[in-house]
Design a protein around this motif. Sequence first.
Motif, PDB file in Angstrom:
ATOM      1  N   VAL A   1       0.819  -0.999   0.124  1.00 27.03           N
ATOM      2  CA  VAL A   1       0.208   0.122   0.019  1.00 27.03           C
ATOM      3  C   VAL A   1       1.013   1.194  -0.121  1.00 27.03           C
ATOM      4  CG1 VAL A   1      -1.841  -1.395   1.126  1.00 27.03           C
ATOM      5  CG2 VAL A   1      -0.089   0.127   2.525  1.00 27.03           C
ATOM      6  N   PRO A   2       0.601   2.334  -0.232  1.00 22.91           N
ATOM      7  CA  PRO A   2       1.410   3.598  -0.606  1.00 22.91           C
ATOM      8  C   PRO A   2       2.095   3.803   0.890  1.00 22.91           C
ATOM      9  CG  PRO A   2      -0.812   3.942  -1.624  1.00 22.91           C
ATOM     10  CD  PRO A   2      -1.038   2.715  -0.964  1.00 22.91           C
ATOM     11  N   PHE A   3       3.139   3.993   1.017  1.00 23.14           N
ATOM     12  CA  PHE A   3       3.925   4.409   2.179  1.00 23.14           C
ATOM     13  C   PHE A   3       4.135   3.312   3.141  1.00 23.14           C
ATOM     14  CE2 PHE A   3       1.575   8.224   0.623  1.00 23.14           C
ATOM     15  CZ  PHE A   3       3.005   8.873   0.196  1.00 23.14           C
ATOM     16  N   ASP A   4       3.946   2.014   2.419  1.00 28.33           N
ATOM     17  CA  ASP A   4       4.032   0.655   3.251  1.00 28.33           C
ATOM     18  C   ASP A   4       5.216   0.620   4.088  1.00 28.33           C
ATOM     19  OD1 ASP A   4       3.600  -1.925   4.183  1.00 28.33           O
ATOM     20  OD2 ASP A   4       2.653  -2.500   2.258  1.00 28.33           O
ATOM     21  N   PRO A   5       5.376   0.665   5.287  1.00 22.81           N
ATOM     22  CA  PRO A   5       6.497   0.372   5.949  1.00 22.81           C
ATOM     23  C   PRO A   5       7.065  -1.331   5.960  1.00 22.81           C
ATOM     24  CG  PRO A   5       4.968   0.191   7.571  1.00 22.81           C
ATOM     25  CD  PRO A   5       4.272   0.710   6.167  1.00 22.81           C
ATOM     26  N   ARG A   6       6.432  -2.063   5.381  1.00 22.29           N
ATOM     27  CA  ARG A   6       6.621  -3.337   5.350  1.00 22.29           C
ATOM     28  C   ARG A   6       7.217  -3.735   4.046  1.00 22.29           C
ATOM     29  NH1 ARG A   6       4.288  -6.736   9.409  1.00 22.29           N
ATOM     30  NH2 ARG A   6       4.718  -8.489   8.004  1.00 22.29           N
ATOM     31  N   LYS A   7       7.886  -4.846   3.856  1.00 20.70           N
ATOM     32  CA  LYS A   7       8.719  -5.179   2.508  1.00 20.70           C
ATOM     33  C   LYS A   7       7.644  -5.706   1.530  1.00 20.70           C
ATOM     34  CE  LYS A   7      13.182  -6.420   4.783  1.00 20.70           C
ATOM     35  NZ  LYS A   7      14.187  -7.354   4.955  1.00 20.70           N
ATOM     36  N   PRO A   8       7.899  -5.540   0.193  1.00 16.71           N
ATOM     37  CA  PRO A   8       7.256  -6.058  -0.905  1.00 16.71           C
ATOM     38  C   PRO A   8       6.510  -7.456  -0.910  1.00 16.71           C
ATOM     39  CG  PRO A   8       8.679  -4.667  -1.708  1.00 16.71           C
ATOM     40  CD  PRO A   8       8.976  -4.834  -0.352  1.00 16.71           C
ATOM     41  N   PHE A   9       7.355  -8.521  -0.305  1.00 14.29           N
ATOM     42  CA  PHE A   9       7.173  -9.820   0.062  1.00 14.29           C
ATOM     43  C   PHE A   9       6.322 -10.129   0.931  1.00 14.29           C
ATOM     44  CE2 PHE A   9       8.135 -14.359  -0.361  1.00 14.29           C
ATOM     45  CZ  PHE A   9       7.326 -14.772  -1.774  1.00 14.29           C
ATOM     46  N   ASP A  10       6.190  -9.111   2.151  1.00 11.08           N
ATOM     47  CA  ASP A  10       5.325  -9.231   3.039  1.00 11.08           C
ATOM     48  C   ASP A  10       4.809  -7.973   3.505  1.00 11.08           C
ATOM     49  OD1 ASP A  10       4.392 -10.351   5.466  1.00 11.08           O
ATOM     50  OD2 ASP A  10       6.201 -10.069   6.541  1.00 11.08           O
ATOM     51  N   PRO A  11       3.785  -7.436   2.633  1.00  9.35           N
ATOM     52  CA  PRO A  11       3.301  -6.224   2.628  1.00  9.35           C
ATOM     53  C   PRO A  11       2.155  -5.962   3.648  1.00  9.35           C
ATOM     54  CG  PRO A  11       2.458  -7.165   0.900  1.00  9.35           C
ATOM     55  CD  PRO A  11       3.253  -8.285   1.361  1.00  9.35           C
ATOM     56  N   SER A  12       1.514  -4.908   3.880  1.00  4.25           N
ATOM     57  CA  SER A  12       0.916  -4.779   4.866  1.00  4.25           C
ATOM     58  C   SER A  12      -0.762  -4.855   4.156  1.00  4.25           C
ATOM     59  CB  SER A  12       0.568  -3.032   5.335  1.00  4.25           C
ATOM     60  OG  SER A  12       2.056  -3.035   5.935  1.00  4.25           O
ATOM     61  N   GLY A  13      -0.949  -4.798   2.798  1.00  2.00           N
ATOM     62  CA  GLY A  13      -2.323  -4.991   2.312  1.00  2.00           C
ATOM     63  C   GLY A  13      -2.646  -6.067   1.477  1.00  2.00           C
ATOM     64  N   ILE A  14      -3.796  -6.118   0.991  1.00  2.00           N
ATOM     65  CA  ILE A  14      -4.527  -6.977   0.011  1.00  2.00           C
ATOM     66  C   ILE A  14      -4.876  -6.159  -1.093  1.00  2.00           C
ATOM     67  CG2 ILE A  14      -4.597  -9.038   1.610  1.00  2.00           C
ATOM     68  CD1 ILE A  14      -7.283  -8.731   1.797  1.00  2.00           C
ATOM     69  N   ARG A  15      -5.024  -6.775  -2.204  1.00  2.00           N
ATOM     70  CA  ARG A  15      -5.621  -6.066  -3.527  1.00  2.00           C
ATOM     71  C   ARG A  15      -6.992  -7.246  -3.739  1.00  2.00           C
ATOM     72  NH1 ARG A  15      -3.236  -5.623  -9.518  1.00  2.00           N
ATOM     73  NH2 ARG A  15      -3.194  -7.826  -9.020  1.00  2.00           N
ATOM     74  N   ILE A  16      -8.064  -6.525  -3.969  1.00  3.95           N
ATOM     75  CA  ILE A  16      -9.125  -7.441  -4.257  1.00  3.95           C
ATOM     76  C   ILE A  16      -9.938  -6.621  -5.464  1.00  3.95           C
ATOM     77  CG2 ILE A  16      -9.399  -8.424  -1.986  1.00  3.95           C
ATOM     78  CD1 ILE A  16     -11.707  -6.671  -1.422  1.00  3.95           C
TER      79      ILE A  16
END
Length: 436
Positions: free
Chosen positions: A362-377
Motif C-alpha cells: 500500500v502507499p507508504f508501506d513500512p513493510r517489505k514488498p514480499f510481506d506487505p501490509s495490504g491485499i488487493r481485491i
Amino acid sequence: MSQPLSHSDPASSLGPFLPHPALAEADPELAALVGAEERLQAETLRMIPSENYVSSAVLEASGTVLQNKYSEGYPGRRYYEGQQVIDQVETLAADRAKAVFGVEHANVQPYSGSPANLAVYLAFAEPGDTVMGMSLPMGGHLTHGWGVSATGRWFRGVQYGVRQDTGLIDFDEVRDLARKERPKVIFCGGTAVPRTIDFAAFAEIAREVDAVLVADIAHIAGLIAGGAHPSPVPHADVVSTTTHKTLRGPRGAMLMSREVHAKAIDKAVFPGLQGGPHNQTTAGIAVALHEAAQPAFRDYAHAVVANAQALAEALLVRGFDLVSGGTDNHLILMDLTPKDVPGKVAAKALDQAGIVVNYNTVPFDPRKPFDPSGIRIGTPSLTSRGLRTEHMATVAEWIDRGVGAAGSGDEETLAKIRSEVAELMAAYPAPGLPTA
C-alpha cells in the motif's frame, strides 16, 4: 505476529472436473491438473482484480489450428506464404479494436502487457533517456520505469506517487516533477489504482514538457470499452493494454495509437521485439472484442463498478482501511495494519477459505514488498459469474471473518467460509467452465 496458515496442494486434493478426451489419453497427469484447476476456479470466489473468466467462444478460438501458423510481418506484408486466412484474422481483430476503443490504429500482436510497454520505449526513447511513471509501491507497474525492471535499468526512471493524506495523485507534484526531469515518455495508469485516472490532466502536463503520453489501461480496458470509465483516446498519444482482465479476452496485449505513430509502433513490435505473432491468441482477442461491442458488455462493465463500490462500502462499515477511502473502478486496495494482520497472512488464509486475493503493498508501506501490509481485491470475475450488489455484504462478511481467522489461526472458521463460498458459487456457474 500471525504466521501463514497451512495450505494444501489443490492438484492433490481435487480430482478432474470433466475429462478432456485427447489430453487425457495423451497425458493423463496434465489432464488431471487441468481438471483440478477447473474445479478450483468453479468453487472459489476469484477476487484478484487482474483475473477473469473468458467465454467458451474465446477458449475455443484460442485453441484452434491457428496455433500451427507462423506469420512474421503484418497483413499483406508477411515473410511466409500461406497467410491468406491469417491476414483476415489479424485484420478483423485490429478493426474491432479500432471500433471498440475509437482509435486510429491498433496493433494486436504484442505477446503480453510488458512486451507491449517495451515496444513503446523502443518506439519513442533511446537508452538512458528519462521516462516517468507511477511508483510501483504507490500502485504503478514494473514497466513504468521501476528500477528492477529492464525499463528502469535501460532508461532513467523517475516516479510520481500519491498524497499520504488522500491516496490520490497530486497533479501539482506531477507537473513539478515533469518540468524538472523533462521525460521523453510519461506513463499513466497502474496495477493498484482504485480511482478514475484523469487522462486530460496528464495530457496537459505531457504537452507542456513535450513528452509522449502513454495510457496503460491494462486493468480498466473493459470498463472503458463498456463506458464505465473515461477513455484516454482523446488525450493519449499511445494506449497500451492487456486483453484479459476486465476485457475478458485471452492472455495477450494491444497497442493503440494515433495514425501518426502507427509506423513507429508497428516497427517496434515487429521486428523490434518479436517474431511471429500468436495467431490463436489474435483470434481469441477478436472474439473478445466482438463480445465487448455487444450491449450486454456495457451492462457488465457498469455492474463491475457497482459491485466494487458496494463491496467497498460494506468493508468500510466493518472497519477496514481502504486506500483513497474507496473505489471508482473494479479494484479495492486494503491496508490491514489496523487489523494487525499482515497482507500475506491474510491472503493465504482467505485462499484457504476459498476467496482468492493477492497480498499487495500500500502507499507508504513500512513493510517489505514480499510481506506487505495490504491485499488487493476486485470484482471482475465475480461479476462475470452474475453476482450483483446484493451479494457484496456477504462477500464483505466472509472477508472480515477470514481476516479475523487469519489473525487468530482459526482454521475451523476458514473451512466454514469455504463451504459457504462453494455453495454460492454452485448457484452462479462461471462462463467458460465445463459443467457437471
